[in-house]
Design a protein around this motif. Structure first.
Motif, PDB file in Angstrom:
ATOM      1  N   LYS A  53      45.825  76.893  -5.294  1.00 12.73           N
ATOM      2  CA  LYS A  53      45.872  75.872  -5.697  1.00 12.73           C
ATOM      3  C   LYS A  53      44.561  74.868  -4.987  1.00 12.73           C
ATOM      4  O   LYS A  53      43.950  74.061  -5.600  1.00 12.73           O
ATOM      5  N   SER A  54      44.326  74.863  -3.591  1.00  7.08           N
ATOM      6  CA  SER A  54      42.777  74.857  -2.816  1.00  7.08           C
ATOM      7  C   SER A  54      41.432  74.671  -3.708  1.00  7.08           C
ATOM      8  O   SER A  54      40.791  74.272  -3.177  1.00  7.08           O
ATOM      9  N   MET A  55      41.571  76.001  -4.362  1.00  5.71           N
ATOM     10  CA  MET A  55      40.413  75.775  -5.177  1.00  5.71           C
ATOM     11  C   MET A  55      39.954  75.331  -6.601  1.00  5.71           C
ATOM     12  O   MET A  55      39.637  75.689  -7.006  1.00  5.71           O
ATOM     13  N   GLY A  56      40.770  74.282  -6.620  1.00  2.00           N
ATOM     14  CA  GLY A  56      41.334  73.746  -8.419  1.00  2.00           C
ATOM     15  C   GLY A  56      41.360  72.162  -7.855  1.00  2.00           C
ATOM     16  O   GLY A  56      41.399  71.831  -6.924  1.00  2.00           O
ATOM     17  N   GLY A  57      41.623  71.233  -8.516  1.00  3.59           N
ATOM     18  CA  GLY A  57      41.699  69.759  -9.104  1.00  3.59           C
ATOM     19  C   GLY A  57      40.420  68.861  -8.745  1.00  3.59           C
ATOM     20  O   GLY A  57      39.353  69.477  -8.880  1.00  3.59           O
ATOM     21  N   ALA A  58      40.754  68.218  -7.925  1.00  2.00           N
ATOM     22  CA  ALA A  58      39.120  66.871  -8.576  1.00  2.00           C
ATOM     23  C   ALA A  58      38.784  67.327  -7.553  1.00  2.00           C
ATOM     24  O   ALA A  58      37.096  67.008  -7.705  1.00  2.00           O
ATOM     25  N   LYS A  59      38.456  67.944  -5.595  1.00  2.00           N
ATOM     26  CA  LYS A  59      37.727  68.543  -5.301  1.00  2.00           C
ATOM     27  C   LYS A  59      37.668  69.881  -4.575  1.00  2.00           C
ATOM     28  O   LYS A  59      38.146  69.659  -3.973  1.00  2.00           O
ATOM     29  N   PRO A  60      37.605  70.737  -6.011  1.00  2.00           N
ATOM     30  CA  PRO A  60      37.657  72.221  -5.909  1.00  2.00           C
ATOM     31  C   PRO A  60      36.734  72.571  -4.351  1.00  2.00           C
ATOM     32  O   PRO A  60      35.734  72.631  -3.815  1.00  2.00           O
ATOM     33  N   ILE A  61      37.251  73.493  -3.836  1.00  2.00           N
ATOM     34  CA  ILE A  61      36.935  74.398  -2.826  1.00  2.00           C
ATOM     35  C   ILE A  61      36.652  75.657  -2.740  1.00  2.00           C
ATOM     36  O   ILE A  61      37.117  76.269  -3.777  1.00  2.00           O
ATOM     37  N   PRO A  62      35.203  75.846  -3.115  1.00  2.00           N
ATOM     38  CA  PRO A  62      34.694  76.826  -3.637  1.00  2.00           C
ATOM     39  C   PRO A  62      35.194  78.072  -3.517  1.00  2.00           C
ATOM     40  O   PRO A  62      35.772  78.396  -2.109  1.00  2.00           O
ATOM     41  N   VAL A  63      35.402  79.731  -3.551  1.00  2.00           N
ATOM     42  CA  VAL A  63      36.158  80.314  -3.206  1.00  2.00           C
ATOM     43  C   VAL A  63      35.300  80.953  -2.131  1.00  2.00           C
ATOM     44  O   VAL A  63      36.629  81.549  -1.909  1.00  2.00           O
ATOM     45  N   GLY A  64      35.010  80.987  -2.327  1.00  2.00           N
ATOM     46  CA  GLY A  64      34.885  82.203  -1.160  1.00  2.00           C
ATOM     47  C   GLY A  64      34.220  81.500  -0.018  1.00  2.00           C
ATOM     48  O   GLY A  64      35.170  82.208   1.112  1.00  2.00           O
ATOM     49  N   THR A  65      34.424  79.975   0.509  1.00  2.00           N
ATOM     50  CA  THR A  65      35.091  78.900   1.503  1.00  2.00           C
ATOM     51  C   THR A  65      36.056  79.213   2.014  1.00  2.00           C
ATOM     52  O   THR A  65      36.707  79.325   2.505  1.00  2.00           O
ATOM     53  N   ALA A  66      36.682  79.003   0.454  1.00  2.00           N
ATOM     54  CA  ALA A  66      38.739  78.940   0.511  1.00  2.00           C
ATOM     55  C   ALA A  66      39.162  79.766   0.957  1.00  2.00           C
ATOM     56  O   ALA A  66      39.876  80.396   1.644  1.00  2.00           O
ATOM     57  N   TYR A  67      38.546  81.364   0.485  1.00  2.00           N
ATOM     58  CA  TYR A  67      39.041  82.881   0.897  1.00  2.00           C
ATOM     59  C   TYR A  67      38.627  83.350   2.499  1.00  2.00           C
ATOM     60  O   TYR A  67      39.523  83.688   3.138  1.00  2.00           O
ATOM     61  N   ALA A  68      37.231  82.933   2.675  1.00  2.00           N
ATOM     62  CA  ALA A  68      37.000  82.893   3.893  1.00  2.00           C
ATOM     63  C   ALA A  68      37.674  82.332   5.039  1.00  2.00           C
ATOM     64  O   ALA A  68      38.442  82.839   6.589  1.00  2.00           O
ATOM     65  N   VAL A  69      37.830  80.746   4.879  1.00  2.00           N
ATOM     66  CA  VAL A  69      39.051  79.815   5.927  1.00  2.00           C
ATOM     67  C   VAL A  69      39.948  80.196   5.710  1.00  2.00           C
ATOM     68  O   VAL A  69      40.878  80.337   6.717  1.00  2.00           O
ATOM     69  N   TRP A  70      40.849  80.438   4.796  1.00  2.00           N
ATOM     70  CA  TRP A  70      42.288  80.876   4.560  1.00  2.00           C
ATOM     71  C   TRP A  70      42.402  81.839   5.577  1.00  2.00           C
ATOM     72  O   TRP A  70      43.435  82.363   6.362  1.00  2.00           O
ATOM     73  N   GLY A  71      41.551  83.083   5.210  1.00  2.81           N
ATOM     74  CA  GLY A  71      41.438  84.291   5.807  1.00  2.81           C
ATOM     75  C   GLY A  71      41.115  84.075   7.761  1.00  2.81           C
ATOM     76  O   GLY A  71      42.484  84.815   8.374  1.00  2.81           O
ATOM     77  N   ALA A  72      40.537  83.071   8.122  1.00  2.00           N
ATOM     78  CA  ALA A  72      40.283  83.340   9.376  1.00  2.00           C
ATOM     79  C   ALA A  72      41.886  82.725  10.113  1.00  2.00           C
ATOM     80  O   ALA A  72      42.231  82.644  11.267  1.00  2.00           O
ATOM     81  N   ILE A  73      42.439  81.602   9.174  1.00  2.00           N
ATOM     82  CA  ILE A  73      43.408  80.897   9.534  1.00  2.00           C
ATOM     83  C   ILE A  73      44.149  81.607  10.052  1.00  2.00           C
ATOM     84  O   ILE A  73      45.052  82.177  11.197  1.00  2.00           O
ATOM     85  N   GLY A  74      44.499  82.758   8.852  1.00  2.13           N
ATOM     86  CA  GLY A  74      45.554  83.861   8.702  1.00  2.13           C
ATOM     87  C   GLY A  74      45.400  84.490  10.368  1.00  2.13           C
ATOM     88  O   GLY A  74      46.057  84.954  10.858  1.00  2.13           O
TER      89      GLY A  74
END
Length: 115
Positions: A53-74
Motif C-alpha cells: 500500500k505504501s508504494m501506491g496512492g497519491a504520493k507513492p514511495i518508489p519501490v526501491g526506497t520503500a523496500y530498503a526502508v521497510w527492510g531496514a526498519i525490520g
C-alpha cells in the motif's frame, strides 16, 4: 510525513514482529509453537500488505526506497529485539553497523521526499 510513509513504518514494525514470532516459535513446542506461527502468519501478511500500500496512492514511495526502508526498519527492530529477548550480543560493531543502517534509512527518506 505522508500516509504512505506512515504505512511503511508500521509495516516495518510488523516485519520485526514476524521475525520475533519465528524466534519464539523456535523456542516453543505444541500449542505455544502453533500460536507463535499464527502470529507470524498474521504479521507477515500485514507487513507485506502495508509495504504494498505504501508504494501506491497519491504520493507513492518508489519501490526501491520503500523496500530498503521497510527492510531496514525490520532489521533494526529485529536486532534490538534479539538483544533484549534472545540474549544476542550487543557488541560495538553490531551497534556501529546498526547505527549506519539507521542513518542510511533516514537519508533515503530524506532524498525521496525532495523530489
Amino acid at each position: 510525513m505522508t500516509i504512505n510513509w506512515l504505512m511503511l513504518i508500521v509495516g516495518g514494525f510488523f516485519e520485526t514482529l514476524f521475525a520475533i514470532s519465528l524466534g519464539k516459535a523456535q523456542q516453543s513446542v505444541g500449542k505455544a509453537q502453533a500460536f507463535w506461527l499464527a502470529v507470524f502468519l498474521l504479521c507477515v501478511s500485514l507487513s507485506m500488505f502495508l509495504l504494498y500500500k505504501s508504494m501506491g496512492g497519491a504520493k507513492p514511495i518508489p519501490v526501491g526506497t520503500a523496500y530498503a526502508v521497510w527492510g531496514a526498519i525490520g532489521a533494526t527492530g529485529t536486532v534490538i529485539a534479539g538483544i533484549l529477548l534472545f540474549d544476542e550480543p550487543a557488541t560495538f560493531w553490531r551497534m556501529f553497523f546498526l547505527a549506519s543502517l539507521i542513518a542510511s534509512v533516514i537519508g533515503l527518506q530524506w532524498v525521496s521526499s525532495q523530489g
